[in-house]
Design a protein around this motif. Sequence first.
Motif, PDB file in Angstrom:
ATOM      1  N   GLY A  91       0.800  -1.226   0.000  1.00 33.02           N
ATOM      2  CA  GLY A  91       0.000   0.000   0.000  1.00 33.02           C
ATOM      3  C   GLY A  91       0.828   1.269   0.000  1.00 33.02           C
ATOM      4  N   LEU A  92       2.115   1.147  -0.337  1.00 31.49           N
ATOM      5  CA  LEU A  92       3.001   2.311  -0.282  1.00 31.49           C
ATOM      6  C   LEU A  92       2.700   3.315  -1.387  1.00 31.49           C
ATOM      7  N   PHE A  93       2.089   2.856  -2.459  1.00 28.12           N
ATOM      8  CA  PHE A  93       1.804   3.740  -3.579  1.00 28.12           C
ATOM      9  C   PHE A  93       0.336   4.133  -3.657  1.00 28.12           C
ATOM     10  N   GLU A  94      -0.445   3.879  -2.610  1.00 27.87           N
ATOM     11  CA  GLU A  94      -1.876   4.156  -2.632  1.00 27.87           C
ATOM     12  C   GLU A  94      -2.127   5.657  -2.804  1.00 27.87           C
ATOM     13  N   LYS A 128      -1.528  10.127  -0.503  1.00 24.47           N
ATOM     14  CA  LYS A 128      -0.907  11.307  -1.104  1.00 24.47           C
ATOM     15  C   LYS A 128      -1.372  12.571  -0.390  1.00 24.47           C
ATOM     16  N   ARG A 129      -0.442  13.475  -0.123  1.00 21.59           N
ATOM     17  CA  ARG A 129      -0.752  14.708   0.604  1.00 21.59           C
ATOM     18  C   ARG A 129      -0.781  15.891  -0.355  1.00 21.59           C
ATOM     19  N   PRO A 130      -1.648  16.874  -0.103  1.00 20.12           N
ATOM     20  CA  PRO A 130      -1.677  18.057  -0.970  1.00 20.12           C
ATOM     21  C   PRO A 130      -0.485  18.966  -0.704  1.00 20.12           C
ATOM     22  N   LEU A 131      -0.097  19.699  -1.734  1.00 18.36           N
ATOM     23  CA  LEU A 131       1.023  20.629  -1.593  1.00 18.36           C
ATOM     24  C   LEU A 131       0.550  21.919  -0.936  1.00 18.36           C
ATOM     25  N   ALA A 134       8.313   8.053   1.026  1.00 16.31           N
ATOM     26  CA  ALA A 134       6.949   7.812   1.501  1.00 16.31           C
ATOM     27  C   ALA A 134       6.776   8.197   2.964  1.00 16.31           C
ATOM     28  N   GLY A 135       7.830   8.047   3.774  1.00 17.32           N
ATOM     29  CA  GLY A 135       7.717   8.349   5.194  1.00 17.32           C
ATOM     30  C   GLY A 135       8.164   9.745   5.582  1.00 17.32           C
ATOM     31  N   HIS A 136       8.472  10.610   4.618  1.00 17.32           N
ATOM     32  CA  HIS A 136       8.918  11.963   4.961  1.00 17.32           C
ATOM     33  C   HIS A 136       7.770  12.751   5.594  1.00 17.32           C
ATOM     34  N   PRO A 137       8.077  13.603   6.581  1.00 13.41           N
ATOM     35  CA  PRO A 137       6.987  14.291   7.301  1.00 13.41           C
ATOM     36  C   PRO A 137       6.260  15.355   6.497  1.00 13.41           C
ATOM     37  N   VAL A 138       6.818  15.848   5.410  1.00 16.33           N
ATOM     38  CA  VAL A 138       6.137  16.861   4.597  1.00 16.33           C
ATOM     39  C   VAL A 138       5.974  16.314   3.185  1.00 16.33           C
ATOM     40  N   PRO A 139       5.084  16.900   2.385  1.00 11.96           N
ATOM     41  CA  PRO A 139       4.904  16.410   1.014  1.00 11.96           C
ATOM     42  C   PRO A 139       6.196  16.447   0.199  1.00 11.96           C
ATOM     43  N   THR A 143      10.489   6.136 -12.228  1.00  9.10           N
ATOM     44  CA  THR A 143      11.174   5.459 -11.130  1.00  9.10           C
ATOM     45  C   THR A 143      10.170   5.149 -10.029  1.00  9.10           C
ATOM     46  N   LEU A 144      10.540   4.280  -9.112  1.00 14.04           N
ATOM     47  CA  LEU A 144       9.680   3.970  -7.973  1.00 14.04           C
ATOM     48  C   LEU A 144       9.525   5.173  -7.050  1.00 14.04           C
ATOM     49  N   ALA A 145      10.516   6.074  -7.058  1.00 14.22           N
ATOM     50  CA  ALA A 145      10.379   7.296  -6.268  1.00 14.22           C
ATOM     51  C   ALA A 145       9.213   8.146  -6.766  1.00 14.22           C
ATOM     52  N   ASP A 146       8.937   8.095  -8.073  1.00 10.44           N
ATOM     53  CA  ASP A 146       7.783   8.822  -8.608  1.00 10.44           C
ATOM     54  C   ASP A 146       6.485   8.285  -8.027  1.00 10.44           C
ATOM     55  N   PHE A 147       6.385   6.958  -7.871  1.00  8.79           N
ATOM     56  CA  PHE A 147       5.177   6.364  -7.311  1.00  8.79           C
ATOM     57  C   PHE A 147       5.018   6.695  -5.826  1.00  8.79           C
ATOM     58  N   ALA A 148       6.135   6.770  -5.106  1.00  9.17           N
ATOM     59  CA  ALA A 148       6.067   7.024  -3.667  1.00  9.17           C
ATOM     60  C   ALA A 148       5.848   8.485  -3.338  1.00  9.17           C
ATOM     61  N   ALA A 149       6.279   9.395  -4.238  1.00  8.20           N
ATOM     62  CA  ALA A 149       6.150  10.830  -3.958  1.00  8.20           C
ATOM     63  C   ALA A 149       4.676  11.244  -3.959  1.00  8.20           C
ATOM     64  N   ASP A 150       4.405  12.336  -3.276  1.00  6.01           N
ATOM     65  CA  ASP A 150       3.034  12.856  -3.240  1.00  6.01           C
ATOM     66  C   ASP A 150       2.627  13.424  -4.590  1.00  6.01           C
TER      67      ASP A 150
END
Length: 501
Positions: free
Chosen positions: A185-188, A192-195, A297-302, A314-321
Motif C-alpha cells: 500500500g506504499l503507492f496508494e 498522497k498529501r496536498p502541496l 513515503a515516510g517523509h513528514p512533509v509532502p 522510477t519507484l520514487a515517482d510512485f512514492a512521492a506525493d
Amino acid sequence: MDRREPPDWALPAWDAIELGLDRAGGTRPSPGQSQAHDAEPGGETGPGRALAAGGPPAPGGSFGLRILGVSEVTGAVRDLLRADLRLADLWVEGEVGRVTVSAAGHAYFTLKDDRSQLACVFFRDDRLASPFEPRTGLQVVAHGRVDVFEPQGVYQLYVSAVQPAGLGDLALRFEATKARLTAEGLFERARKRPLPPRPATIGLVTSPSGAVIHDVRRVLARRWPLVTLLVAPCLVGGEGAAATIVAALDRLARFGATAREAGRPDEAPAVVIVARGGGSLEDLWAFNEEAVVRAIAGHPVPVVAGIGHETDVTLADFAADVRAPTPSAAAELVVPDRPDVVATLWARRRALDDAAAAALASSATRVAAERRMLARLEPAARLAAARERAGQLLDRAARASAERLRAARDATGRAATRLEPAVEGHVQRRRAAVRVASASLAALGPGSTLGRGYAIVRRIDDQLVVRASADAPAGTPLDVRLAQGAILARSEGAQSDPEGG
C-alpha cells in the motif's frame, strides 16, 4: 475352412492388417486374402513372421499388429520428450493467452505466436518467488521444461520463471520491488498529501554540482522570489547514491522538526523536491532502491519527485506525493506564479470593494429604517399621535352621541304622538274618579262629622285625642277642633253621662 480366419465378406480387423513390407521385403496381402493359405508355414510372409511396428512378432494364428494401451503410448511420448535435452531446459517467448489461477495457487496459461500455442503451468511456489506475473496479452519469456501430463495426455511447459520479453535483470528487479511495495500500500493514492499553496521554505535534495539546482533556483526566482530554498546535497547516481539520498531527506526532516520546536515554523521546509536530470535505467537506479522509496513515503512533509525526463519512470515517482515530468516542472508545481497571484489579489480586491459597497448600502437602508422607527417612538411623536387619536376618538364619540340623541328624540316624539290621546283619556278618567272619591271622602271624613256639630278634642300636651273623661283630668289644657276653627279649653273634671254612658 479354418475357424481362425474371418469370412470373406467380413472387413479385416485392425490386428489383421500388416505393414506395407515385412522384414524380408514381401508385399502386404490384400485385405480379403488369407495369410495362412498364401504362404508356407514359417515362410517370410506367414503370420508367424508378421511384426508389429517396433513390437515383438505376432503370436502364431493371430492376424496383424500388436495393440498398445493409451498409457503405453503416453509413456512412449513422455520418454521421447524427456530424452530430448533441448526440451529439458529451455526459454520460450510468446504472447500470454488466458490466465487461470487455481484454488491451490497454480497458474495455467498459454504461450502463443501467429501459428501455434503452448500450454503452460506455473506452480504456486515458483509463481510466488517470481518477480513478474504473466498477464493476458503480455509478451513474455518463460523458462522451464517440456513434459507430458499423463492423466490428460497433453504436453505442456512447466514454467519455473517468467520475465517480460526484452527486459534484463534491472527491469525484473524494478518490477519485483514495485509489486512488493504496491502490495504494502506504499503507492496508494489515499496517502498522497496536498502541496502547500505558498510555502515559505522549500527543501531540495539533489546534487550540488549538477544543472538541476540552477534550474530550480531560476524557476523559483522567476515565479516566487519570496521563498527560501534549503538544499540538502547528495549523490544522484552511482554506487552509494541511495544512502546519500536517504541521509539528505533525513537531514531535512530533522532540520524542520528543530525549527518548529524552536518556534520558527517558517524556516522548516513545507515541501521537499527530490530531483536529478535524465539518464538510463542504470543511471536512475538509485531512485528505485527500496530505502529511497520508503524514505520518500515516510517523509513528514509532502515530497515532489522531479527525476529524469518525462518518459523516465522510477519507484520514487510512485512514492512521492506529486510526480513532475522534470526538475524545472517540479519547481513550478511547488510555488505559485507571481502574475497569477497578483491578478488573483486584484480580483479579490475588486470583489471585496463590491462586497463592502453592497454591505454599506444595505446598512444605510437598515439605518434609515431604524431612524424612521425611532422617530415614531419619540415621546413627542407618541404624544402627538395619542392626541390625534384622542381627537379622532372624541369626534367619533360626539358623532355617535349626537346620533343616539337624535334617534332617542325621534323615538320620544313618535312615542309622545302615540301616547298623548291615551294620556288625555286616562287623566279624564282619573279626575272623575278623584271627584267621586272626594265626594265619598267628604261624606265620610271628619269634616262632614264636624259639620254636623261634632268636635275633636285633643290634649295640647301630647295631641292625644280624648275619647274618655279619664283621658282629660281636671286642669288638662285641651284643643277643641270644630267644623270651622278651634277653641282652647281646660278640663274641669269628669261628670256623669246623662244618658248613662
